[in-house]
Design a protein around this motif. Sequence first.
Motif, PDB file in Angstrom:
ATOM      1  N   LEU A 112       0.925  -1.094  -0.016  1.00 31.45           N
ATOM      2  CA  LEU A 112      -0.083  -0.098  -0.005  1.00 31.45           C
ATOM      3  C   LEU A 112       0.798   1.273   0.166  1.00 31.45           C
ATOM      4  N   PHE A 113       0.798   2.067  -0.917  1.00 31.48           N
ATOM      5  CA  PHE A 113       1.641   3.246  -1.114  1.00 31.48           C
ATOM      6  C   PHE A 113       0.617   4.688  -0.606  1.00 31.48           C
ATOM      7  N   LEU A 114       1.181   5.339   0.099  1.00 32.03           N
ATOM      8  CA  LEU A 114       0.570   6.410   0.803  1.00 32.03           C
ATOM      9  C   LEU A 114       1.363   7.713   0.275  1.00 32.03           C
ATOM     10  N   THR A 115       0.501   8.814   0.043  1.00 35.91           N
ATOM     11  CA  THR A 115       0.810  10.176  -0.185  1.00 35.91           C
ATOM     12  C   THR A 115       0.516  10.989   1.043  1.00 35.91           C
ATOM     13  N   THR A 116       1.311  12.280   1.220  1.00 35.53           N
ATOM     14  CA  THR A 116       1.038  13.006   2.544  1.00 35.53           C
ATOM     15  C   THR A 116       1.417  14.483   1.905  1.00 35.53           C
ATOM     16  N   ALA A 117       1.000  15.741   2.388  1.00 30.18           N
ATOM     17  CA  ALA A 117       1.210  16.890   2.393  1.00 30.18           C
ATOM     18  C   ALA A 117       1.590  17.646   3.400  1.00 30.18           C
ATOM     19  N   ALA A 118       2.246  18.746   3.135  1.00 31.00           N
ATOM     20  CA  ALA A 118       2.719  19.656   4.041  1.00 31.00           C
ATOM     21  C   ALA A 118       1.674  20.971   4.264  1.00 31.00           C
ATOM     22  N   MET A 119       0.527  20.918   3.537  1.00 29.31           N
ATOM     23  CA  MET A 119      -0.280  22.015   3.630  1.00 29.31           C
ATOM     24  C   MET A 119      -0.978  22.285   5.128  1.00 29.31           C
ATOM     25  N   ASP A 120      -0.974  23.199   5.716  1.00 27.27           N
ATOM     26  CA  ASP A 120      -1.633  23.572   6.895  1.00 27.27           C
ATOM     27  C   ASP A 120      -0.723  23.155   8.038  1.00 27.27           C
ATOM     28  N   ILE A 121       0.462  22.459   7.974  1.00 30.44           N
ATOM     29  CA  ILE A 121       1.317  22.339   9.099  1.00 30.44           C
ATOM     30  C   ILE A 121       2.175  23.183   9.325  1.00 30.44           C
ATOM     31  N   PRO A 122       2.314  23.959  10.650  1.00 33.17           N
ATOM     32  CA  PRO A 122       3.199  24.964  11.104  1.00 33.17           C
ATOM     33  C   PRO A 122       4.634  24.516  10.741  1.00 33.17           C
ATOM     34  N   PRO A 123       5.612  25.218  10.530  1.00 30.94           N
ATOM     35  CA  PRO A 123       6.877  24.865  10.409  1.00 30.94           C
ATOM     36  C   PRO A 123       7.042  24.328  11.725  1.00 30.94           C
ATOM     37  N   GLU A 124       7.057  24.821  12.963  1.00 24.69           N
ATOM     38  CA  GLU A 124       7.514  24.176  14.153  1.00 24.69           C
ATOM     39  C   GLU A 124       6.904  22.930  14.548  1.00 24.69           C
ATOM     40  N   ASP A 125       6.096  22.457  13.716  1.00 27.38           N
ATOM     41  CA  ASP A 125       5.432  21.000  13.904  1.00 27.38           C
ATOM     42  C   ASP A 125       6.150  19.865  13.616  1.00 27.38           C
ATOM     43  N   ALA A 126       6.586  18.724  14.471  1.00 31.27           N
ATOM     44  CA  ALA A 126       7.394  17.852  14.224  1.00 31.27           C
ATOM     45  C   ALA A 126       7.084  16.899  13.043  1.00 31.27           C
ATOM     46  N   GLY A 127       5.799  17.018  12.749  1.00 25.94           N
ATOM     47  CA  GLY A 127       5.166  16.347  11.616  1.00 25.94           C
ATOM     48  C   GLY A 127       5.804  16.848  10.104  1.00 25.94           C
TER      49      GLY A 127
END
Length: 154
Positions: A112-127
């Motif tokens: 299973l392949f999963l894609t993720t996005a950086a949108m709406d994640i604050p720069p200081e968030d570890a994720g």
Amino acid sequence: MEPDLPTQFNDGQRDARGQCLAGTAAAPPRQVPRRAAPTGQQRQHRSVGRRSKAEGLPDGLTVDADGFLWLAVWGRSQVRRYDPLRRPVATTFLPTPNVSSCTFRWPELSALFLTTAAMDIPPEDAGRRQAGSAFVIPTVGQGRTRQVFPAPSQ
């Protein structure tokens, strides 16, 4: 669809019975995929479920060979697996919150392949560090061959 709200179709698949599963996003909330008849006839669609932003928002989806639905969950670092009756049976966590899509790798259909996005994640968030990455879960089950639909006749 929600008659009084702008609605967006986010993703679609057919289950093992040929019923269409379509993830929709109405403002608010997003809905877990709906089921529609394989005949293409207009009819009232049944929503499988609704989710609030606190529960994570349904995003991309795929269906495996056993008829189980895999659902990418935006905002919760998860992909969830639902049985054919749409009961949750498994949750896999990722190191970044916005999981956007999932599909089985072609042609083996075994990972299973999963894609993720950086949108709406604050720069200081570890994720944020791994946001936008693709992930692979190698042994979750077997995907199923996608149906090919003919182009409409002219």
